[in-house]
Design a protein around this motif. Structure first.
Motif, PDB file in Angstrom:
ATOM      1  N   PHE A   1      40.294  11.895 -11.086  1.00 41.11           N
ATOM      2  CA  PHE A   1      41.735  12.334 -11.532  1.00 41.11           C
ATOM      3  C   PHE A   1      41.938  11.842 -12.936  1.00 41.11           C
ATOM      4  O   PHE A   1      41.936  10.729 -13.576  1.00 41.11           O
ATOM      5  N   LEU A   2      42.406  13.006 -13.972  1.00 35.91           N
ATOM      6  CA  LEU A   2      42.180  12.819 -15.342  1.00 35.91           C
ATOM      7  C   LEU A   2      43.815  13.057 -15.500  1.00 35.91           C
ATOM      8  O   LEU A   2      44.177  14.274 -15.260  1.00 35.91           O
ATOM      9  N   PHE A   3      44.274  12.371 -16.635  1.00 37.16           N
ATOM     10  CA  PHE A   3      45.515  12.583 -17.079  1.00 37.16           C
ATOM     11  C   PHE A   3      45.764  12.133 -18.547  1.00 37.16           C
ATOM     12  O   PHE A   3      45.108  11.336 -18.841  1.00 37.16           O
ATOM     13  N   GLU A   4      46.882  12.780 -19.219  1.00 40.46           N
ATOM     14  CA  GLU A   4      47.310  12.190 -20.502  1.00 40.46           C
ATOM     15  C   GLU A   4      48.741  11.226 -19.862  1.00 40.46           C
ATOM     16  O   GLU A   4      49.560  11.733 -19.262  1.00 40.46           O
TER      17      GLU A   4
ATOM     18  N   CYS B   1      40.093   7.072 -11.814  1.00 40.01           N
ATOM     19  CA  CYS B   1      41.212   7.573 -12.726  1.00 40.01           C
ATOM     20  C   CYS B   1      40.805   7.371 -14.044  1.00 40.01           C
ATOM     21  O   CYS B   1      40.448   6.363 -14.478  1.00 40.01           O
ATOM     22  N   ILE B   2      41.014   8.372 -14.787  1.00 39.24           N
ATOM     23  CA  ILE B   2      40.629   8.545 -16.328  1.00 39.24           C
ATOM     24  C   ILE B   2      41.851   8.726 -17.012  1.00 39.24           C
ATOM     25  O   ILE B   2      42.845   9.993 -16.973  1.00 39.24           O
ATOM     26  N   ALA B   3      42.254   7.985 -17.868  1.00 39.05           N
ATOM     27  CA  ALA B   3      43.466   8.112 -18.941  1.00 39.05           C
ATOM     28  C   ALA B   3      42.882   8.647 -20.246  1.00 39.05           C
ATOM     29  O   ALA B   3      42.093   7.969 -20.914  1.00 39.05           O
ATOM     30  N   ASP B   4      43.488   9.660 -20.540  1.00 39.00           N
ATOM     31  CA  ASP B   4      42.863  10.044 -21.831  1.00 39.00           C
ATOM     32  C   ASP B   4      44.220   9.811 -22.671  1.00 39.00           C
ATOM     33  O   ASP B   4      45.196  10.266 -23.054  1.00 39.00           O
ATOM     34  N   GLU B   5      43.666   8.715 -23.551  1.00 41.74           N
ATOM     35  CA  GLU B   5      44.807   8.055 -24.450  1.00 41.74           C
ATOM     36  C   GLU B   5      44.415   8.599 -25.821  1.00 41.74           C
ATOM     37  O   GLU B   5      44.599   7.755 -26.881  1.00 41.74           O
ATOM     38  N   VAL B   6      43.647   9.599 -25.987  1.00 46.06           N
ATOM     39  CA  VAL B   6      43.348  10.267 -27.390  1.00 46.06           C
ATOM     40  C   VAL B   6      44.532  10.072 -28.206  1.00 46.06           C
ATOM     41  O   VAL B   6      44.514   9.832 -29.329  1.00 46.06           O
ATOM     42  N   MET B   7      45.675  10.846 -27.651  1.00 46.82           N
ATOM     43  CA  MET B   7      46.950  10.831 -28.419  1.00 46.82           C
ATOM     44  C   MET B   7      47.572   9.658 -28.140  1.00 46.82           C
ATOM     45  O   MET B   7      48.393   9.209 -29.318  1.00 46.82           O
ATOM     46  N   THR B   8      47.869   8.970 -27.120  1.00 45.75           N
ATOM     47  CA  THR B   8      48.717   8.272 -26.830  1.00 45.75           C
ATOM     48  C   THR B   8      48.571   6.649 -27.126  1.00 45.75           C
ATOM     49  O   THR B   8      49.283   5.589 -27.135  1.00 45.75           O
ATOM     50  N   GLY B   9      46.982   6.538 -27.675  1.00 43.41           N
ATOM     51  CA  GLY B   9      46.754   5.214 -27.826  1.00 43.41           C
ATOM     52  C   GLY B   9      47.318   4.801 -29.278  1.00 43.41           C
ATOM     53  O   GLY B   9      47.874   5.118 -29.913  1.00 43.41           O
TER      54      GLY B   9
END
Ligand SMILES: Cc1ncc(COP(=O)(O)O)c(C=O)c1O
Length: 425
Positions: free
Chosen positions: A200-203, A234-242
């Motif tokens: 499950f991938l999410f921003e 579970c995959i957190a896409d923190e590309v923008m939020t990090g």
């Protein structure tokens, strides 16, 4: 200047630009703090941190010094079979900032690859264990990048029509915005009951390119819990939020349940050099640890773990850890809150949201909200002509400032947004 623009027009193809209809590009010769300068001395306030990357301001002298030192020590070395101090130190320091379950960091060079690597790691970790799980769940309206895998996991925002036949299938669930919480939980449960789900991938908390949409951390926590109970990664896409975009180092720091993979890029070097990384847990790493060569993670870019990029990452982290940094984040958030209070009742404000250092305002246009809303170009050029770089997502305007932005600069941006609400309302 004219000559530069003519050469640009002749030789360069710009990203996300319809070159036939776009106005001439703006030639920038230098940057300092939140300000970009053209050759004739015109100043532009960079209110979107140059595509969400620049967190400490442009041409930061401390990062520049560290980059120079690294450049004159070791500029690059193949990262398969070799290592070097900046890569090791950066991995150690980034992992220390993540929850303790993360034990390994894999480098790449942009946000799309960081996400692709996370998805590939998830899929192959099951494959290596002889388990047939390949289905992926992602949110409606999500954005994860532009390579084929990243386009596939992104929702259909109308950007990838040409490639629809080449993109792989992904199961989508609604975003748990107000009113959709139960629908998101139900859709997740139905997919988990169906079986064969790999990840499950999410921003986390804030969807970026989909229109700066915030959603419930509580429901995300529940979704992660449901996935993990079902053995789904579970995959957190923190590309923008990090790197403090959402007020904390990572958006997942707002959660109780932690993902199994984290993709990061953008702010990692303070917007100085291209670099990305994917962090994973020991359990995922162990699925690749084998005498069987076929279980290797066959992935690596030429510039993986580039020493200069890693040195910029270390310098940026020094600045993140410096006195006063966290206070600046809170200060920007407080200023956004005050500004939102002042405009929230304006008839042109359809909706607004704040998440950490990001404020987004949705303009009422009579048309549906979306990337191709006609107001976009009018707003973009209005701000640029008034010395502010804001890049609306259709009819959604947002500020994502470098954290060094001064109060005076922020106030100028707020003032122009307030003016635009009346002008374009
Ligand atoms: C959440 C998210 N993931 C991935 C990407 C892709 O990053 P990049 O443009 O560096 O490939 C982006 C870019 O905006 C993003 O916002």
């Amino acid at each position: 200047l004219r000559e530069l623009l003519e050469r640009d027009k002749k030789y360069v193809w710009h990203p996300y630009t319809q070159e036939k209809t776009a106005k001439e590009v703006l030639p920038i010769v230098s940057g300092e703090g939140a300000v970009l300068r053209t050759a004739d001395g015109t100043e532009v306030i960079d209110a979107i941190a140059s595509w969400w990357t620049n967190i400490h301001g442009h041409s930061h002298p401390y990062i520049a010094q560290k980059v120079y030192e690294q450049l004159t020590t070791l500029e690059h070395v193949i990262f398969s079979g070799f290592t070097h101090p900046p890569a090791v130190e950066l991995a150690e320091r980034l992992l220390k900032k993540l929850p303790s379950k993360f034990t390994k960091l894999f480098y790449s060079d942009n946000g799309s690859t960081a996400v692709e690597i996370a998805v590939k790691m998830a899929i192959q970790s099951f494959h290596n264990k002889g388990i047939d799980r390949t289905r992926i769940i992602a949110f409606e309206n999500g954005f994860h990048g532009e390579t084929f895998g990243a386009m596939s996991v992104s929702a259909d925002l109308g950007l990838n029509n040409a490639y629809s036949k080449q993109l792989f299938d992904v199961d989508r669930i609604p975003l748990p915005i107000e009113g959709q919480e139960q629908a998101a939980l139900d859709a997740m449960q139905a997919l988990l009951d169906d079986g064969d789900i790999c990840c499950f991938l999410f921003e986390p908390l804030l969807q970026g390119a989909g229109g700066m949409v915030t959603y419930s951390a509580e429901i995300l926590d529940q979704l992660i819990e449901m996935c993990q109970k079902a053995g789904v990664l579970c995959i957190a896409d923190e590309v923008m939020t990090g790197f403090y975009r959402t007020g904390k180092m990572w958006a997942i720091d707002h959660l109780k349940n932690q993902p199994d993979l984290v993709a990061m890029s953008k702010g990692i070097t303070g917007g100085t050099l291209p670099l990305a990384a994917t962090a994973c847990t020991e359990e995922i790493y162990k699925a690749f640890w084998s005498d069987d060569k076929q279980k290797t993670f066959f992935h690596g870019h030429s510039y993986t773990g580039n020493p200069v990029g890693c040195a910029a990452g270390l310098a940026s982290l020094d600045l993140v850890e410096a006195d006063g940094f966290v206070e600046k984040i809170a200060h920007i958030n407080a200023k956004h809150q005050a500004f939102a209070e002042s405009i929230k009742d304006h008839s042109t404000v359809k909706n607004w949201r704040i998440c950490g250092t990001v404020i987004a305002i949705e303009f009422e246009t009579g048309e549906s909200t979306g990337y191709f809303n006609n107001l976009r170009d009018q707003l973009y050029y209005f701000f640029l002509e008034n010395g502010v770089l804001l890049r609306p997502l259709g009819n959604v305007i947002y500020i994502m400032p470098p954290y060094c932005m001064t109060d005076a600069q922020l106030d100028k941006v707020y003032g122009l947004i307030a003016e635009s609400l009346s002008k374009f309302g």
